[in-house]
Design a protein around this motif. Sequence first.
Motif, mmCIF file in Angstrom:
data_model
loop_
_atom_site.group_PDB
_atom_site.id
_atom_site.type_symbol
_atom_site.label_atom_id
_atom_site.label_comp_id
_atom_site.label_asym_id
_atom_site.label_seq_id
_atom_site.Cartn_x
_atom_site.Cartn_y
_atom_site.Cartn_z
ATOM 1 N N GLY A 177 0.811 -1.222 0.000
ATOM 2 C CA GLY A 177 0.000 0.000 0.000
ATOM 3 C C GLY A 177 0.838 1.262 0.000
ATOM 4 O O GLY A 177 0.508 2.228 0.674
ATOM 5 N N ALA A 178 1.927 1.262 -0.779
ATOM 6 C CA ALA A 178 2.853 2.401 -0.795
ATOM 7 C C ALA A 178 2.492 3.368 -1.921
ATOM 8 O O ALA A 178 2.473 2.978 -3.093
ATOM 9 C CB ALA A 178 4.287 1.917 -0.967
ATOM 10 N N PRO A 179 2.197 4.635 -1.597
ATOM 11 C CA PRO A 179 1.847 5.600 -2.635
ATOM 12 C C PRO A 179 3.043 5.952 -3.502
ATOM 13 O O PRO A 179 4.178 5.998 -3.032
ATOM 14 C CB PRO A 179 1.368 6.826 -1.842
ATOM 15 N N THR A 180 2.767 6.182 -4.772
ATOM 16 C CA THR A 180 3.798 6.593 -5.727
ATOM 17 C C THR A 180 3.096 7.326 -6.865
ATOM 18 O O THR A 180 1.888 7.536 -6.820
ATOM 19 C CB THR A 180 4.604 5.370 -6.216
ATOM 20 N N ASN A 181 3.850 7.725 -7.872
ATOM 21 C CA ASN A 181 3.257 8.440 -9.001
ATOM 22 C C ASN A 181 3.715 7.836 -10.309
ATOM 23 O O ASN A 181 4.849 7.370 -10.429
ATOM 24 C CB ASN A 181 3.632 9.931 -8.956
ATOM 25 N N GLY A 182 2.825 7.851 -11.275
ATOM 26 C CA GLY A 182 3.153 7.366 -12.603
ATOM 27 C C GLY A 182 1.904 7.025 -13.379
ATOM 28 O O GLY A 182 0.860 6.746 -12.803
ATOM 29 N N ARG A 183 2.037 7.033 -14.702
ATOM 30 C CA ARG A 183 0.904 6.732 -15.576
ATOM 31 C C ARG A 183 0.938 5.304 -16.109
ATOM 32 O O ARG A 183 -0.052 4.816 -16.631
ATOM 33 C CB ARG A 183 0.872 7.722 -16.727
ATOM 34 N N THR A 184 2.103 4.640 -16.015
ATOM 35 C CA THR A 184 2.209 3.240 -16.439
ATOM 36 C C THR A 184 3.103 2.495 -15.451
ATOM 37 O O THR A 184 3.787 3.104 -14.616
ATOM 38 C CB THR A 184 2.814 3.084 -17.853
ATOM 39 N N VAL A 185 3.149 1.177 -15.595
ATOM 40 C CA VAL A 185 3.992 0.348 -14.733
ATOM 41 C C VAL A 185 5.464 0.719 -14.886
ATOM 42 O O VAL A 185 6.247 0.579 -13.939
ATOM 43 C CB VAL A 185 3.748 -1.156 -15.008
ATOM 44 N N LYS A 186 5.847 1.206 -16.050
ATOM 45 C CA LYS A 186 7.251 1.614 -16.266
ATOM 46 C C LYS A 186 7.633 2.709 -15.273
ATOM 47 O O LYS A 186 8.758 2.738 -14.776
ATOM 48 C CB LYS A 186 7.450 2.122 -17.690
ATOM 49 N N ASP A 187 6.709 3.633 -14.979
ATOM 50 C CA ASP A 187 6.978 4.723 -14.033
ATOM 51 C C ASP A 187 7.055 4.223 -12.588
ATOM 52 O O ASP A 187 7.690 4.853 -11.745
ATOM 53 C CB ASP A 187 5.878 5.792 -14.114
#
Length: 196
Positions: A177-187
């Motif tokens: 449940g760790a927040p992160t940022n990105g639009r795809t799995v690559k990010d």
Amino acid sequence: MSISLQKNQTVSLAKEAPSLTTLHIGLGWDPIKKKGGFLGGLLGGGGADSIDLDASVIVADGNKRIIDEVWFRKLSSNDGSIKHSGDNLTGEGDGDDEYIRVDLTRLSKDAAHIVVTVNSFRGQTFNEVDNAFCRLVDEKTGKEICRYELREKGSNTGFVMAAISRDGNGWSVKALGAPTNGRTVKDLAAPALNLI
């Protein structure tokens, strides 16, 4: 009976489902209901917008090097052991919105970790998401082994949901449940690998 995982809790899949061969990883979510009243509804302010979240897995070896990724643009792993259900663009309906099946018997022997991520392709934040969950099911028996309900909100566009890892005793799952940022799995790959 399914185990309700808390953040950072680990459960042994070898213990809970000793005959596990095929794992169903289900992810679901709903768009948050907006308040708008009668006038807001007439002017487009009520109801809920669709949310395009994407479930993905990152497969890594024991040295945390990426072996493979399965996501909406790559629906099958290189060895065919992992299959993605396809992209759900709205989050509407009950149950799993997207799921990923893992044939543990066909998975590469080099695979030590399967990291489950979810991200917002359109950049919608998790402040706009409700009832997000990740669940693991024994595909053969249909029994839900465990479930992690994501209760956090935030302006982030992704979460590293869980890590399924192999050790000398078999497979275990840890709710992240760790927040992160990105639009795809690559990010999301770099932050995901830092958590295993």
